[in-house]
Every structure is written in structure tokens, then in C-alpha cells.
Design a protein around this motif. Structure first.
Motif, PDB file in Angstrom:
ATOM      1  N   GLU A 178       9.245  -6.362  11.272  1.00 27.12           N
ATOM      2  CA  GLU A 178       8.360  -5.901  12.354  1.00 27.12           C
ATOM      3  C   GLU A 178       6.891  -6.203  12.032  1.00 27.12           C
ATOM      4  O   GLU A 178       6.102  -6.553  12.915  1.00 27.12           O
ATOM      5  CB  GLU A 178       8.563  -4.379  12.524  1.00 27.12           C
ATOM      6  CG  GLU A 178       7.953  -3.815  13.774  1.00 27.12           C
ATOM      7  CD  GLU A 178       8.288  -2.325  13.935  1.00 27.12           C
ATOM      8  OE1 GLU A 178       9.362  -1.867  13.478  1.00 27.12           O
ATOM      9  OE2 GLU A 178       7.446  -1.630  14.531  1.00 27.12           O
ATOM     10  N   THR A 179       6.552  -6.087  10.765  1.00 26.94           N
ATOM     11  CA  THR A 179       5.158  -6.291  10.348  1.00 26.94           C
ATOM     12  C   THR A 179       4.780  -7.773  10.278  1.00 26.94           C
ATOM     13  O   THR A 179       3.617  -8.140  10.496  1.00 26.94           O
ATOM     14  CB  THR A 179       4.942  -5.655   8.943  1.00 26.94           C
ATOM     15  OG1 THR A 179       5.483  -4.339   8.945  1.00 26.94           O
ATOM     16  CG2 THR A 179       3.480  -5.591   8.570  1.00 26.94           C
ATOM     17  N   ALA A 215      11.201  -2.943   8.589  1.00 23.58           N
ATOM     18  CA  ALA A 215       9.744  -2.764   8.632  1.00 23.58           C
ATOM     19  C   ALA A 215       9.032  -4.076   8.279  1.00 23.58           C
ATOM     20  O   ALA A 215       8.002  -4.411   8.878  1.00 23.58           O
ATOM     21  CB  ALA A 215       9.323  -1.653   7.669  1.00 23.58           C
ATOM     22  N   ASN A 253       5.151  -1.430   2.525  1.00 22.12           N
ATOM     23  CA  ASN A 253       6.479  -2.077   2.521  1.00 22.12           C
ATOM     24  C   ASN A 253       6.710  -2.772   1.182  1.00 22.12           C
ATOM     25  O   ASN A 253       7.787  -2.657   0.574  1.00 22.12           O
ATOM     26  CB  ASN A 253       6.584  -3.182   3.588  1.00 22.12           C
ATOM     27  CG  ASN A 253       6.587  -2.659   5.012  1.00 22.12           C
ATOM     28  OD1 ASN A 253       6.804  -1.485   5.251  1.00 22.12           O
ATOM     29  ND2 ASN A 253       6.339  -3.557   5.969  1.00 22.12           N
ATOM     30  N   LYS A 294      -4.183  -1.258  10.441  1.00 19.71           N
ATOM     31  CA  LYS A 294      -2.903  -0.562  10.634  1.00 19.71           C
ATOM     32  C   LYS A 294      -1.746  -1.418  10.133  1.00 19.71           C
ATOM     33  O   LYS A 294      -0.840  -0.950   9.448  1.00 19.71           O
ATOM     34  CB  LYS A 294      -2.675  -0.280  12.130  1.00 19.71           C
ATOM     35  CG  LYS A 294      -3.446   0.880  12.656  1.00 19.71           C
ATOM     36  CD  LYS A 294      -3.005   1.156  14.092  1.00 19.71           C
ATOM     37  CE  LYS A 294      -4.092   1.905  14.827  1.00 19.71           C
ATOM     38  NZ  LYS A 294      -3.915   1.875  16.270  1.00 19.71           N
ATOM     39  N   THR A 295      -1.773  -2.695  10.498  1.00 22.71           N
ATOM     40  CA  THR A 295      -0.708  -3.606  10.075  1.00 22.71           C
ATOM     41  C   THR A 295      -0.765  -3.834   8.565  1.00 22.71           C
ATOM     42  O   THR A 295       0.267  -3.857   7.886  1.00 22.71           O
ATOM     43  CB  THR A 295      -0.836  -4.953  10.814  1.00 22.71           C
ATOM     44  OG1 THR A 295      -0.897  -4.688  12.205  1.00 22.71           O
ATOM     45  CG2 THR A 295       0.332  -5.861  10.534  1.00 22.71           C
ATOM     46  N   LYS A 324       2.770  -9.772  12.974  1.00 20.75           N
ATOM     47  CA  LYS A 324       1.457  -9.146  13.208  1.00 20.75           C
ATOM     48  C   LYS A 324       0.497  -9.447  12.061  1.00 20.75           C
ATOM     49  O   LYS A 324      -0.668  -9.765  12.286  1.00 20.75           O
ATOM     50  CB  LYS A 324       1.611  -7.621  13.336  1.00 20.75           C
ATOM     51  CG  LYS A 324       2.451  -7.187  14.530  1.00 20.75           C
ATOM     52  CD  LYS A 324       2.496  -5.669  14.575  1.00 20.75           C
ATOM     53  CE  LYS A 324       3.606  -5.191  15.486  1.00 20.75           C
ATOM     54  NZ  LYS A 324       3.987  -3.814  15.236  1.00 20.75           N
ATOM     55  N   ILE A 325       0.988  -9.350  10.823  1.00 22.19           N
ATOM     56  CA  ILE A 325       0.077  -9.568   9.692  1.00 22.19           C
ATOM     57  C   ILE A 325      -0.234 -11.056   9.525  1.00 22.19           C
ATOM     58  O   ILE A 325      -1.333 -11.420   9.112  1.00 22.19           O
ATOM     59  CB  ILE A 325       0.628  -8.928   8.385  1.00 22.19           C
ATOM     60  CG1 ILE A 325      -0.490  -8.755   7.353  1.00 22.19           C
ATOM     61  CG2 ILE A 325       1.782  -9.714   7.771  1.00 22.19           C
ATOM     62  CD1 ILE A 325      -1.496  -7.725   7.667  1.00 22.19           C
ATOM     63  N   ASN A 362       0.882  -1.072   6.635  1.00 22.36           N
ATOM     64  CA  ASN A 362       2.349  -1.180   6.616  1.00 22.36           C
ATOM     65  C   ASN A 362       2.813  -2.292   5.685  1.00 22.36           C
ATOM     66  O   ASN A 362       3.751  -2.122   4.907  1.00 22.36           O
ATOM     67  CB  ASN A 362       2.873  -1.407   8.034  1.00 22.36           C
ATOM     68  CG  ASN A 362       2.801  -0.134   8.850  1.00 22.36           C
ATOM     69  OD1 ASN A 362       3.369   0.880   8.468  1.00 22.36           O
ATOM     70  ND2 ASN A 362       2.078  -0.170   9.949  1.00 22.36           N
ATOM     71  N   PHE A 363       2.134  -3.426   5.767  1.00 22.14           N
ATOM     72  CA  PHE A 363       2.466  -4.556   4.895  1.00 22.14           C
ATOM     73  C   PHE A 363       2.404  -4.117   3.430  1.00 22.14           C
ATOM     74  O   PHE A 363       3.317  -4.350   2.635  1.00 22.14           O
ATOM     75  CB  PHE A 363       1.465  -5.691   5.185  1.00 22.14           C
ATOM     76  CG  PHE A 363       1.534  -6.875   4.273  1.00 22.14           C
ATOM     77  CD1 PHE A 363       2.752  -7.449   3.922  1.00 22.14           C
ATOM     78  CD2 PHE A 363       0.362  -7.444   3.776  1.00 22.14           C
ATOM     79  CE1 PHE A 363       2.796  -8.570   3.084  1.00 22.14           C
ATOM     80  CE2 PHE A 363       0.400  -8.554   2.949  1.00 22.14           C
ATOM     81  CZ  PHE A 363       1.621  -9.113   2.593  1.00 22.14           C
TER      82      PHE A 363
END
Ligand code: NZQ
Ligand code: ZN
Length: 386
Positions: A224-225, A221, A245, A237-238, A228-229, A241-242
Motif C-alpha cells: 500500500e505504501t 502495508a 514497515n 505520512k507516507t 505513494k512513497i 509508514n514506510f
């Protein structure tokens, strides 16, 4: 699987607008000290949200806690706590402010003469002054664990403390705060959380299927993040997740029933103490040499990580393990974090010896998951990271 006890009482309030709920979490009669760092909260609207939520409470503030919270500054906050009969602490910040607040929670009830003894003598905190946190920087997991790290600028030491009395009562995680975080700190959060998972996973197998899968999921995760971050910290949204995580990487869950290492952190804290290098970057400096040096004992897990996290299928176990180490380094480089000590300081000669000497003096003679890394081994690992 090894025996374990699991205890984590921290209540999490996660999501946009949750800071307003602060008022429901604080005891009505509390006299609150709000603690924060160098002032970012006054530029990004977080301070206003907090003061609004505190409008019916009795509160004071103490700002100026620096990154790598300094003992010499924290004792000034301790004086305020005592003089003003503060009963509740509220940390508004990243790992440094939260860790500083944990120190104060412990020191406020400490009966000894010199609060530094809590760190120097490894005194566990069974009970501290109650506190909550509003997280402004995802990285350390401090918002949902009971550990803290404090720096003494007089002795140039950075030491850890902890105990069951140091869990925040609640932590508010609003991913909207991520939008104002500078790129350097976003990268730090990614590297720190990634290494937290590695320290609890890259050891040897004990047939803990779920813990392994949890750890691998968090690593995946984060990978994947990350791009994007880095590209857009304002994407909610990102950012969600950041943030989650980072919390899950070090809230105690994934280390239950499995061996843990933490040698990278132990060595890394010395690099921060000596050179002021950001915590996360010290980890990136040491990871490759630590895993390369200990390839034999970590090979099985390295190869498993190679397959399951990085999708590496070619080669035998040793080759996969080596490719995993390369892939981890590539990840750090991909988020702009250099992985050699010499890229942060010109004065690296002698560092390995200084760190080994300190470990010897402190009696840290056998670290790592197997308890077999002596100061001589530490010296070699640090030397490999120049
Ligand atoms: O001080 P302010 O002005 O708030 O600025 C901070 C600071 O300069 C800034 N920042 C934070 N939130 C922001 C923001 N800037 C803009 N917008 C926001 N929303 O970021 C800078 C770094 O903050 P800091 O709290 O130092 O970073 P981090 O969260 O990475 O914490 C690092 C500290 O935590 C310890 C580290 O050793 C280090 O001392 N750790 C704590 C752990 C724990 N308690 O479990 C585990 C970790 O392994 C780590 O050791
Ligand atoms: Zn860390």
C-alpha cells in the motif's frame, strides 16, 4: 507453534524532531565516536541536528563507511576507537553504517588477533561496546535487530554476524529523513523489507495464526505504501509508514515460533560479493526462482499469501501459489527493480557453480526452512535466475 524466546531491548524514538532527544539517551561521561557513510548526512541537515544534540558531549567522527560496509575500512575506525579510548558508538546512516557500527561494537571488545574471525568463525557477540543509531534510510531493520553483514574486499566475501550483545541501545527514527533519499534507495528499502517478511513467512504452516497475520499485515502495508512513497518521498505520512514497515519487517517479532528460510539472503549476498549488485536487488533476482523451485514445499503458504495479501481467489492451491509468485515479481517490477541476473551483469555464466562451490567449501550443505537445500539445489536456483 514452535518454542521460542523473545528478547529485544532496543528503545525506539519515533517521529519528527526526535533527533534532538539524542542527548537524553547518551551516558554523560561517554566518549563518543559518530560513524557515518559517504556524506549524505552533510547535505540533508541530519549532521547539523546530530552535532547540535551532541554539543555537551565529548565526541569525534569517522565518515566514509561505504554501502556494503567494508572490513578493510572498518578496521581503520577500530584503530581510532582503541587509540582514543572511545566508550560509545553512534551510527548515523542506513543499514551499512549501522552494520559497520555493530561490527565495531563487537570488534572493540574482541580478544582474538584478527577481527575478521568474528565473521569467518561465526563467533556470537554476547557483549559489545554500547551503541545507538540514528536511522537515515528505512530498509534493513538493522536499527532494531542484532545482526550485521560485512564485506571483505580482499576475499570478495560478504558474511553475517550477530548475537544478543549487538542490539542498539536506542534508535531514533525520524521519517523526515526520507525526503532526501534517492528513488533507487527507496525502491531498495521496499524490496528488502518485503523480502524480509517473505523469508520469515513463506515456509510451511505451523498454526501460528498471529505470526501469519502480522507478516501478511506488513506485506500489505508495504504494498500500500510503495506507490505513494515512490511518487513522493517528502510526504511525511507516507514516509512514517514506510519507515515503520521496514523496522517491523525485521526486528525479530514475526519470526518467533515459526520456521524461517533466509536462503534468498544467503544466495543474494554472493551476488553482491561477486558483482556489487545492491542487496535488495539481489533478493528480487532470486525470489521467483527460489519459490518456483521449491513450489511443492512452500505451496500452502504461497497460496495463503495469494489470497490474503494479493486478493487472488481463482484456481486451486497450486495455481494460487503460482499466481502469488507472479504477483511478487510484478511488485518488484512496479518499483523499477529488474528480476533477472542478466539485467545487472553480462558475466553471469558460471555464477551458479561459483556460489554452489562456496557453499560447499563453507559447509553450508543444508539451508532453507527444511534444512534440505544442498549446494546442488542452490546451483539450480541461481541458474534459473539468469
Ligand atoms: O553513504 P551515504 O552518503 O550516507 O549514502 C547512502 C548510501 O549511498 C544513501 N543514504 C542513506 N540515507 C540517506 C541516503 N541518501 C540520501 N538521504 C538519506 N537520508 O543510501 C545509500 C545506501 O545506504 P546503505 O546503508 O548501504 O543501504 P541499506 O540501508 O539498504 O543497507 C544495506 C546493507 O545492509 C545489509 C545489506 O546486506 C547491506 O550491506 N543488511 C543488513 C541487515 C541487518 N543488519 O539486519 C539485513 C539486511 O537483509 C541486509 O543484509
Ligand atoms: Zn535484506
Amino acid at each position: 507453534m514452535n518454542n521460542f524466546e523473545f528478547y529485544n531491548p532496543t528503545k525506539i524514538l519515533f517521529g519528527k524532531g526526535e533527533i534532538a532527544k539524542l542527548k537524553n539517551e547518551l551516558p554523560k561521561e561517554a566518549k563518543i565516536l559518530v560513524l557515518y557513510g559517504g556524506g549524505s548526512i552533510k547535505k540533508n541537515g541530519i549532521y547539523e541536528q546530530v552535532t547540535e544534540a551532541l554539543s555537551h558531549f565529548e565526541w569525534m567522527e569517522f565518515g566514509g563507511i561505504p554501502p556494503n560496509p567494508e572490513y578493510q575500512i572498518l578496521v581503520k575506525a577500530l584503530e581510532v576507537i582503541k587509540k582514543e579510548n572511545i566508550t560509545y558508538l553512534l551510527a548515523v546512516g542506513g543499514g551499512s553504517v549501522i552494520d559497520g557500527t555493530k561490527f565495531l561494537s563487537s570488534a572493540a571488545l574482541f580478544e582474538g588477533e584478527e577481527p575478521w574471525d568474528i565473521l569467518k568463525n561465526k563467533i556470537r557477540t554476547e557483549k559489545g561496546m554500547p551503541f545507538g543509531t540514528i536511522l537515515t534510510l528505512p530498509a534493513t531493520g538493522s536499527e532494531m535487530n542484532s545482526g550485521a553483514v560485512v564485506t571483505n574486499t580482499e576475499t570478495n566475501e560478504k558474511l553475517g554476524m550477530g548475537g544478543p550483545g549487538l542490539f542498539p541501545q536506542f534508535s531514533i527514527l525520524d521519517p523526515s529523513v526520507v525526503s532526501s533519499i534517492p528513488e533507487r534507495q527507496i525502491a531498495n528499502g521496499l524490496a528488502d523489507s518485503f523480502t524480509h517478511v517473505l523469508e520469515q513467512y513463506m515456509t510451511y504452516p505451523v498454526d501460528a495464526i498471529l505470526q501469519d497475520r502480522f507478516a501478511e499485515s506488513i506485506l500489505s502495508a508495504i504494498l500500500e505504501t510503495a506507490p505513494k512513497i515512490m511518487d513522493n518521498p517528502s510526504d511525511y505520512k507516507t514516509a512514517s509508514n514506510f519507515m515503520w514497515n521496514c523496522t517491523m519487517a525485521l526486528n525479530g517479532l514475526i519470526q518467533k515460533g515459526v520456521p524461517t528460510d533466509w536462503a534468498i539472503h544467503a544466495m543474494g549476498h554472493e551476488l553482491t560479493a561477486f558483482y556489487g549488485i545492491d542487496h535488495a536487488r539481489t533478493l528480487a533476482i532470486l525470489t521467483k526462482s527460489h519459490y518456483t523451485y521449491n513450489l511443492e514445499t512452500k505451496q500452502e503458504k504461497l497460496a495463503q499469501c495469494a489470497e490474503r495479501v494479493f486478493g487472488i481467489t481463482e484456481g486451486d492451491e497450486k495455481e494460487k501459489a503460482e499466481q502469488c509468485i507472479e504477483a511478487i515479481e510484478e511488485f518488484f517490477l512496479s518499483i523499477g527493480i529488474s528480476t533477472t541476473l542478466s539485467s545487472y551483469t553480462d558475466e553471469f555464466e558460471g555464477t551458479a557453480q561459483k556460489i554452489a562451490k562456496r557453499f560447499t567449501e563453507r559447509g553450508w550443505l543444508a539451508i532453507g526452512e527444511l534444512g534440505k537445500l544442498t549446494p546442488e539445489h542452490v546451483e539450480k536456483i541461481v541458474e534459473m535466475s539468469y
